[in-house]
Write a protein that holds these residues in place. Structure first.
Motif, PDB file in Angstrom:
ATOM      1  N   UNK A  98       0.860  -0.920   0.092  1.00 52.79           N
ATOM      2  CA  UNK A  98      -0.005  -0.140  -0.012  1.00 52.79           C
ATOM      3  C   UNK A  98       1.128   0.956  -0.315  1.00 52.79           C
ATOM      4  N   UNK A  99       1.898   1.477   0.656  1.00 54.04           N
ATOM      5  CA  UNK A  99       2.367   2.718   1.120  1.00 54.04           C
ATOM      6  C   UNK A  99       3.172   2.654  -0.577  1.00 54.04           C
ATOM      7  N   UNK A 100       3.944   1.665  -0.836  1.00 57.07           N
ATOM      8  CA  UNK A 100       4.738   1.443  -2.272  1.00 57.07           C
ATOM      9  C   UNK A 100       4.354   2.216  -3.354  1.00 57.07           C
ATOM     10  N   UNK A 101       2.455   1.762  -3.691  1.00 56.02           N
ATOM     11  CA  UNK A 101       1.724   1.953  -4.413  1.00 56.02           C
ATOM     12  C   UNK A 101       1.624   3.292  -4.370  1.00 56.02           C
ATOM     13  N   UNK A 102       1.307   4.467  -3.295  1.00 55.11           N
ATOM     14  CA  UNK A 102       0.617   5.381  -3.596  1.00 55.11           C
ATOM     15  C   UNK A 102       2.276   6.209  -3.837  1.00 55.11           C
ATOM     16  N   UNK A 103       3.306   6.203  -3.797  1.00 56.73           N
ATOM     17  CA  UNK A 103       4.563   6.381  -4.534  1.00 56.73           C
ATOM     18  C   UNK A 103       4.935   5.932  -6.133  1.00 56.73           C
ATOM     19  N   UNK A 117      -9.368  -6.703  -8.420  1.00 53.70           N
ATOM     20  CA  UNK A 117     -10.917  -6.877  -8.020  1.00 53.70           C
ATOM     21  C   UNK A 117     -11.336  -5.638  -7.683  1.00 53.70           C
ATOM     22  N   UNK A 118     -10.601  -5.726  -6.532  1.00 55.68           N
ATOM     23  CA  UNK A 118     -11.200  -4.453  -5.520  1.00 55.68           C
ATOM     24  C   UNK A 118     -10.925  -3.114  -6.555  1.00 55.68           C
ATOM     25  N   UNK A 119     -10.130  -2.829  -7.008  1.00 52.58           N
ATOM     26  CA  UNK A 119     -10.069  -2.014  -7.599  1.00 52.58           C
ATOM     27  C   UNK A 119     -10.885  -1.358  -8.560  1.00 52.58           C
ATOM     28  N   UNK A 120     -11.360  -2.503  -9.569  1.00 52.24           N
ATOM     29  CA  UNK A 120     -11.831  -2.551 -11.134  1.00 52.24           C
ATOM     30  C   UNK A 120     -13.664  -2.382 -10.392  1.00 52.24           C
ATOM     31  N   UNK A 121     -13.666  -3.106  -9.415  1.00 51.97           N
ATOM     32  CA  UNK A 121     -15.183  -3.531  -9.237  1.00 51.97           C
ATOM     33  C   UNK A 121     -15.764  -1.877  -8.680  1.00 51.97           C
ATOM     34  N   UNK A 122     -15.109  -1.902  -7.118  1.00 50.52           N
ATOM     35  CA  UNK A 122     -15.032  -0.473  -6.585  1.00 50.52           C
ATOM     36  C   UNK A 122     -14.588   0.807  -6.673  1.00 50.52           C
ATOM     37  N   UNK A 123     -13.730   0.712  -8.054  1.00 49.47           N
ATOM     38  CA  UNK A 123     -12.570   2.206  -8.432  1.00 49.47           C
ATOM     39  C   UNK A 123     -11.722   2.624  -7.153  1.00 49.47           C
ATOM     40  N   UNK A 124     -11.425   1.760  -6.316  1.00 50.68           N
ATOM     41  CA  UNK A 124     -10.536   2.302  -5.331  1.00 50.68           C
ATOM     42  C   UNK A 124      -8.820   2.298  -5.994  1.00 50.68           C
ATOM     43  N   UNK A 125      -8.361   2.132  -5.147  1.00 48.39           N
ATOM     44  CA  UNK A 125      -6.640   2.645  -5.489  1.00 48.39           C
ATOM     45  C   UNK A 125      -5.661   1.966  -5.255  1.00 48.39           C
ATOM     46  N   UNK A 126      -5.019   0.972  -5.612  1.00 45.78           N
ATOM     47  CA  UNK A 126      -4.006   0.044  -5.367  1.00 45.78           C
ATOM     48  C   UNK A 126      -3.155   0.076  -4.221  1.00 45.78           C
ATOM     49  N   UNK A 127      -3.521   1.342  -3.592  1.00 45.42           N
ATOM     50  CA  UNK A 127      -2.740   1.774  -2.562  1.00 45.42           C
ATOM     51  C   UNK A 127      -3.644   1.668  -1.057  1.00 45.42           C
ATOM     52  N   UNK A 128      -4.997   1.897  -1.137  1.00 49.58           N
ATOM     53  CA  UNK A 128      -6.395   1.456  -0.459  1.00 49.58           C
ATOM     54  C   UNK A 128      -6.804   0.234  -0.854  1.00 49.58           C
ATOM     55  N   UNK A 129      -6.499  -0.643  -1.147  1.00 52.36           N
ATOM     56  CA  UNK A 129      -7.052  -2.007  -1.845  1.00 52.36           C
ATOM     57  C   UNK A 129      -5.734  -2.992  -0.339  1.00 52.36           C
TER      58      UNK A 129
END
Length: 715
Positions: A233-238, A355-367
């Protein structure tokens, strides 16, 4: 003498074979402390290896976008870990038990560190990450060009020529191979850790403590995925090229389908931790009850750990051991059920964040963050409580299998609630809705073009989404028919968009801003429900993990323990760990609506999925495969109950024969195996007598005679 006998009863069967009565007191204290230190070191090694493996899973979408791969292709890269693992797993599991197990684990940890380091260094072999955007073409070249390109003032040909030159000079198009090799090295290094570490503990721990120790290790090991997802999550936000580019010039955000996080940073951290985990194992003795520098006599070392035999003599027993192992029907059914469950688990574990990213529109970091702080702690707690339940109630093999089946079935039924937690497709003009806002998946092609952008020289392959105030997303400013723009970087706004004015009430804004439109507010409630069901089902299902693991260990002969664990890991990874990410990814690719195009041609990563199809395909595969596994688990329970009843019956018959060797209150029994008929007889003994009566009528008449005689005497 009594103390010596008491000490011996507290030892394992392996220790009792080679520790003399005089050596028990002197070696027991050292053995226990060494064993506990080994458990602590193995727990940390499990933590590190699961952290590294989980981080790779959390970075699936980052790798997919960075190397421009499809889901099935990135699934192949992810499966390289299992490929490396299976190369040496059977050999290490069989011969490793006869060698110095702690040092083999140490060498494997070092090899895992090297693999993680190679994966992370791949980033430095590549050039800066480049993504498709019209902003770079307009602003970097200081061109005052409108977004909707006219034929007489078209820069697309210039962009095409630059792309062709970039294709010829591109040296990083096949750099994913280094990630593949690094994952394979991690798989090879992980080979000795699980089978040798678990068998080492089960060999030298008391039988009633072994499930608890293994549950503790698995619980601590699950902290690895927790921190792995948090690190992901930390690295995906950078941004991936942090420190090498001006972040103000980056026009995409973490929620964009083109965003790539600093995936390489997590791999370097994993490599350092794995190297630290290898250090303690170099100093552990071969046996926790023997001094490391003291030569062991032949009586002190069990046969399963004898390394004085030549390797050719040891090799002769491999085929016979394998034959004995595969001849166990309970073990074979357990393997089949575990293989199917592992397929389902690997598919879910690999693509759940996506799946969480694509189905619910969340970022990879939050997922990744939510999976790490919600789902995995629930799994860890469930595994720990499962071990506590097995230790507290001293569950037998049959009871453990029944308990595991019950909780797994409950979690499986609960999982069907996920089908109802959904979000609608994001309105994308020409893909999920028409340009006038009519919903329906249109699958691209000519539907991307409309009268409003017919005078523009737009490419249907270009993906640079913009969002209008109406909530409709257009795949590029050109497709939106925008004629002007203002601002810089992420703050760029496009104006006078003809397609927006065509589908919006007169007098409203015809401007669009960079980025994809967010999901509707109702989607956040569905996402909360999805996470709640996921956490609850994961907790219930994990309660049966430790009992199921102990059933596998206890249904086989002790000398086949290491081989059985190794073969189980080998089979489920060959038939589950390798193909599952590939065919899950292939089915997911079938739901893609818009693909990126590589610089040198060919299909790249998917930019937009059909949310409804994605949900049905993904959850359908998970639930379907898992459902089939319950048939094998049910068959295991039936066989175990028959086997247990047979063993119990034989044991009771021996007890009856021992009691029947004496006269029943002075009446000869004529050599028949009968139970003593007294008022103190327990209910179980009566059941056994009834079985004997049904099988042997002669014995029945004798028992009746003895009963009649005893009644007469009592009168």
């Amino acid at each position: 003498m009594a103390e010596t006998f008491e000490d011996r009863t507290k030892m394992t069967s392996q220790q009792a074979l080679y520790v003399s009565n005089g050596d028990i007191r002197g070696k027991r204290r050292h053995g226990i402390s060494t064993l506990k230190m080994f458990i602590a070191a193995l727990s940390f090694a499990y933590f590190c290896k699961t952290l590294a493996g989980t981080f790779v899973k959390s970075a699936i979408t980052q790798l997919e976008r960075r190397f421009d791969l499809s889901s099935s292709h990135v699934g192949l890269v992810d499966g390289s870990f299992e490929m490396g693992n299976l190369l040496f797993l059977a050999v290490v599991s069989h011969y490793g038990a006869k060698m110095h197990r702690p040092r083999l684990i140490a060498g494997g940890s070092v090899l895992m560190a090297v693999g993680a380091l190679l994966t992370g260094l791949t980033h430095f072999f590549m050039g800066p990450y480049k993504y498709d955007t019209v902003i770079a073409a307009f602003q970097n070249d200081s061109m005052s060009t409108i977004a909707c390109l006219r034929p007489e003032n078209d820069v697309s040909h210039e962009i095409g020529r630059n792309a062709t030159q970039a294709c010829e000079k591109e040296s990083s198009s096949n750099m994913w191979i280094y990630v593949f090799l690094g994952n394979a090295l991690r798989g090879i290094g992980e080979t000795p850790v699980t089978p040798l570490g678990i068998s080492y503990i089960d060999d030298f721990a008391k039988a009633e403590n072994s499930p608890f120790y293994i549950a503790c290790i698995q619980t601590i090991a699950l902290l690895g995925p927790v921190f792995g997802y948090l690190l992901g999550s930390y690295c995906a936000n950078i941004y991936v090229d942090i420190g090498f580019v001006d972040l103000e010039s980056v026009t995409i955000s973490p929620t964009d389908a083109r965003w790539v996080g600093a995936w390489w940073m997590g791999m370097l951290v994993s490599a350092g931790l794995l190297f630290l985990a290898s250090i303690p194992f170099w100093f552990f003795p071969r046996s926790p009850d023997l001094e490391e520098d003291k030569p062991a006599s032949e009586e002190e070392i069990p046969k399963t750990m004898d390394s004085t035999k030549p390797i050719t003599e040891v090799a002769k027993g491999f085929l016979q051991s394998l034959k004995d192992l595969l001849g166990n029907p309970v073990y074979l059914l357990l393997i089949c059920g575990s293989m199917l469950k592992f397929n389902s688990l690997v598919g879910m574990f690999t693509f759940n964040a996506k799946y969480i990213e694509q189905q619910f529109g969340q970022s990879a970091s939050r997922a990744n963050f939510l999976i790490g702080v919600l789902t995995l702690p629930a799994v860890a707690m469930g595994i720990f409580l499962g071990g506590v339940v097995m230790k507290r109630y001293k569950l037998s093999v049959v009871s453990g299998a029944q308990f595991s089946f019950a909780v797994s079935l409950g979690a499986y039924l609960l999982m069907f609630l996920k089908f109802g937690t959904k979000c609608d497709n994001i309105p994308v003009a020409g893909l999920t809705v028409s340009y006038n806002g009519t919903p329906g998946a249109l699958h691209g092609g000519q539907t991307l073009f409309s009268e409003c952008n017919s005078n523009c020289s737009c490419s249907a392959e270009h993906w640079d989404p913009v969002c209008s105030d109406s909530g409709i997303t257009y795949i590029s400013p050109c497709m939106a028919g925008c004629l002007d723009y203002s601002g810089y970087g992420k703050k760029t706004v496009f104006h006078n968009c003809t397609c927006v004015s065509a589908s919006y009430p007169a007098g409203s804004s015809t401007s669009v801003k960079l980025g994809q439109c967010p999901q509707a507010r109702s989607c956040s409630r569905s996402f909360s429900s999805y996470m709640a069901v996921s956490v609850l089902s994961a907790f219930i299902s994990s309660l049966g993990i430790t009992p199921a693991y102990m059933v596998t260990i206890r249904c086989i002969s002790p000398h086949l323990k290491s081989l059985a664990l190794g073969m189980q890991t080998l089979i489920i990874r060959v038939l589950g760990g390798i193909p599952a990410p590939i065919y899950f990814g292939a089915f997911i690719d079938m739901t893609c609506l818009q693909w990126s195009v590589k610089k040198c041609g060919g299909r790249g990563a998917c930019r937009l999925y059909n949310a409804d199809m994605y949900r049905v395909v993904f959850l359908g595969l998970v639930s379907g495969i898992c459902g089939v596994s319950f048939f094998f688990t049910f068959a295991v329970i039936i066989l175990l109950r028959k086997q247990f009843q047979k063993e119990e019956y034989e044991r009771c018959k021996k007890q009856i024969n021992a009691k029947a060797s004496k006269d029943v209150q002075g009446v000869p029994n004529n050599g028949f195996a009968i139970e003593r008929i007294t008022s103190e007889a327990v209910e179980d003994d009566h059941k056994v007598v009834q079985k004997v009566e049904a099988e042997h009528p002669v014995k029945k008449s004798t028992i009746v005679k003895v009963t009649h005689l005893k009644t007469s005497q009592s009168k």
